[in-house]
Design an enzyme around this catalytic site. Structure first.
Site, PDB file in Angstrom:
ATOM      1  N   LEU A  95     -19.298 -47.438  31.996  1.00  9.88           N
ATOM      2  CA  LEU A  95     -19.213 -46.742  30.311  1.00  9.88           C
ATOM      3  C   LEU A  95     -20.168 -45.117  30.536  1.00  9.88           C
ATOM      4  O   LEU A  95     -21.312 -45.392  30.165  1.00  9.88           O
ATOM      5  CB  LEU A  95     -18.623 -47.402  29.819  1.00  9.88           C
ATOM      6  CG  LEU A  95     -17.501 -46.428  28.422  1.00  9.88           C
ATOM      7  CD1 LEU A  95     -16.672 -46.742  28.672  1.00  9.88           C
ATOM      8  CD2 LEU A  95     -17.871 -47.814  27.366  1.00  9.88           C
ATOM      9  N   ASP A  96     -19.428 -44.156  30.082  1.00 14.28           N
ATOM     10  CA  ASP A  96     -20.628 -43.266  29.716  1.00 14.28           C
ATOM     11  C   ASP A  96     -21.409 -42.274  30.700  1.00 14.28           C
ATOM     12  O   ASP A  96     -22.329 -42.154  31.269  1.00 14.28           O
ATOM     13  CB  ASP A  96     -21.358 -43.400  28.497  1.00 14.28           C
ATOM     14  CG  ASP A  96     -20.694 -43.811  26.488  1.00 14.28           C
ATOM     15  OD1 ASP A  96     -19.799 -43.098  27.544  1.00 14.28           O
ATOM     16  OD2 ASP A  96     -21.651 -43.738  25.902  1.00 14.28           O
TER      17      ASP A  96
END
Lengths: 288, 288, 288, 288
Positions: D230-231
């Site tokens: 994520l990110d």
């Protein structure tokens, strides 16, 4: 760019019709030329096509003369005007200035650090002020004063110097003189001017004063080719910056110098990398 | 802004002279009003001063009526025009639209999420198209068609509606009609228009087509007060974006919508936060 | 700015409380000092206040010594630290460089054209390369090589030179050396560094390579005060530009030079115009 | 764009080698397909090539099935993965939201005005708040609440809905939930997320608070593909805006909404126009 070192550039322009891309790409494939970058554009109004290809010959025996002769035969069928630029070619440039030196200083820096791969062959000015700067960089400097009476002779002399130094491009780096129609015509498409406004807004003299007078909140600069109508030549690129109520005309003049320098340098970069095509009164500029 | 919640705003304007700041700040100090933010400007050409102060009364018994009466006496000595705005005041706004709804949609979103603390009291249009949008937001909608013949009557009716809904501000959110000189005059300083070009470049109709025709590499939008000369009113703020050769007029129209919406919303924000001062044909806009 | 010629600058900082603005503005009014520009800020987290005033004495007999002594008494009541800067004061600056010269060249240009009203007193480098450039501008140049072993001695020598030339500000114009904690501490708040990334992203060495590795579409530069934690000092200003997939690390290095130069120059301008206040690990920067 | 109406899009990716452009362009020429726009890129690190061509068949009997079958044979020789997109194809999209509605509102506007030629098939949220907005647009809305315990079941249900509505793309329009590694993996390359910081700076929760804490002068937003970290998924595009000392975290949250909305919309536009290619952890994005 890093990836583009040692690449040749082929640019071409012709009326739009089927096969304009293929005639270029097929020829390159047949001649073992590896395409690093390709961009094309078709203008639906003018029915005009242009293409720019960067390529790297995979064959050590690549011969540009043979390439050019062979390709010409194919290009003829499409009524194509085209040109081939060799790797690391440095365009010979004449810079014209007046007393303002921010654009000149910026170009000299990019020139001496090779950030801008040009060859500044000569600097021409109607004032003697910037000679020391030219001298420090080892560049010939011509001080050619101008008056209303001597304008025709001065312009003639300018063109002689440009020719003598075999310059391919003339850069008007805040030259501050209105060129005669004849001079404009002779430099058409071969000279880039920087105007300190977002043309066509604020044409003519003292654009920052005009901008202040109107109370605009954005000012800018426009790099364009010289054509026969001053301040109306085809636009290559523009830069902009925010200003406010506290900026008087002299502040705008000061604040504008960075945008002018960068916009002019960017236009020269696009030009020497063969990214700019003239499409009537407009330009096609392929992104880098 | 977070820091500015529950703050009063005092704005004032007068000829430049010694003590213009002091008359304001001393009064505030004497009345236990804590200054959160202060900005001033002096125009050297017009010899005109303006100031904007946000303050928070430290005394629970702050009474704005008393404040106003007492301050008036001091302001008189400086020939000062001024106004006091209470915390969380919501400006009553009339929005005028035609068929283009991007600016309206943007304003409605900011209105319903309270991002823009306004009270949209009424929407007026010369077309019926956007009634459903108004209805979903629970806002009255007036369809007031216009023709060359009925223009005077229609404009009269518009002003009646604006008055009936006690609107302090009229927003022309791509209204697409040229207001009569009389209408402009009546709305002068009380109406904000969004024009889809970097004024004064490309005044009048179809600015994106004009921009394409000139081959510019930047287009923009201008939010300005309406005055008696359409497209020439004092500029509040401008927005800009890069465009290229591949953008035809219809592409510019599409691309321009974001900039138009944001520029208009920003101008309204500056206006309702009392950041904008009229200085002749220009504006002073204090930054947020 | 034009309007601000011959203006004195008074800056002050103290804990937030009623009357902080009034103590300044009343004193100026009483002493016939005309306020040209005033900006203040209160930080709600730190409960800290700062103010910047540009003023012009209307009385020819203005005496700054008297001003300072008299004001001190009033400032004391607010526990206020403050300073008065005379018109046209030129900050004495030491510039530290390595081999990259784009920031230095830019600063030298702004210095010699007076666009940036500083006095470049001395240039210090760990390399001899840029001596000719310094010489052409008539500026003393110290070549102080550095190795891991000689670092303490070299830094000591740097500080001696800075002191010898009575420099008020040290500018690290791509100096490329990690300063020791001791050096950082001694220069804290008195030195500005330019880092070629949008800090706190891509700290440390080779930020453009890090940026390329992550595939970011924007790169930038950060000008910040040096403090005891390198690359973590309070940020003054940042610049940014778009990049794309075709830009390799060496392209980012080349492209970043303009942003670095401009961001550094802007930070210096803010600093010498006394627009920057240290608020813990952050800065307050009043707009121009 | 105007010029590109009724054009097919051919995109392809394969290892770099001689003839990759030619195999595409020759096939198009042989099949009377007129090239409107062509762009290619070679990554020197990954030795990977990609190309995007927009073309218009000049022959009325153009048959895409025949085209695909015939081209496949040629593509095989280059180990080329490719796809053909028909004119006016509308990608079916599922939008996931939480309570923040600025990105959703923006996408719905672009959807209903056809500014973004997508087909929003379904909206999924862990909250019921935005159902009325979906309903007004006639779009099915699934309220699928989530807790730490029910996360696996909820994500399973989300994927079922996405499949049921045959969505080709999932857009996380400020969904505010951390997806499980399994969910990320299943959506890899098929889902676009908008993160409200200039990744990789300020990863994780409350990036605006992190930005304020560091005192940065620029904040931004990043649209990226979801991948298993994520990110950290490949970045498609980023937006940025200036902020100052007066902006507290809640101000940054408010100011950031425009940039987030525009950045997400731009990423979706690039994706559906087949301008984005995955090159390892980075993307190639051809300019429009």
């Amino acid at each position: 760019m890093g990836n583009n070192e040692n690449t040749w550039i082929l640019t071409a322009q012709c009326p739009s019709c089927l096969g304009t891309v293929d005639v270029v790409t097929r020829f390159l494939a047949e001649n073992s030329c590896y395409i690093v970058d390709i961009q094309s554009f078709d203008d639906r109004e003018l029915n005009l096509f242009c293409i720019r290809v960067q390529f790297r010959p995979l064959n050590d025996e690549f011969n540009s003369d043979v390439f050019e002769q062979t390709f010409q035969a194919r290009a003829n069928k499409f009524d194509m005007t085209w040109s081939l630029t060799e790797p690391n070619h440095k365009t010979r440039v004449a810079i014209m200035v007046s007393k303002y030196d921010h654009c000149l200083n910026d170009l000299l820096y990019r020139y001496r650090t090779k950030a801008l791969p040009i060859n500044i062959a000569v600097i021409i000015s109607n004032h003697p002020d910037l000679e020391a700067l030219a001298e420090w960089h080892g560049i010939d400097y011509y001080h050619l004063p101008i008056t209303a009476e001597t304008k025709p002779q001065q312009e003639k002399r300018v063109l002689e110097v440009v020719q003598q130094y075999t310059c391919e491009l003339v850069v008007l780096a805040r030259y501050m003189q209105v060129l005669s129609a004849d001079m404009c015509s002779k430099l058409s498409g071969k000279a880039i001017n920087i105007h300190h406004s977002l043309l066509p807004g604020f044409k003519g003299a003292k654009p920052y004063h005009q901008a202040w007078d109107k109370g605009v909140k954005l000012v800018g600069a426009t790099a364009h080719y010289v054509n026969d109508d001053l301040d109306e030549g085809p636009i290559i690129t523009q830069g902009v910056q925010a200003v406010g109520h506290s900026h008087y005309p002299e502040d705008l003049v000061a604040k504008g110098q960075d945008i002018e320098s960068q916009t002019l340098a960017r236009a020269i970069k696009y030009h020497i990398e063969k990214r700019v095509f003239l499409f009537g009164s407009r330009t096609v500029v392929f992104a880098d």
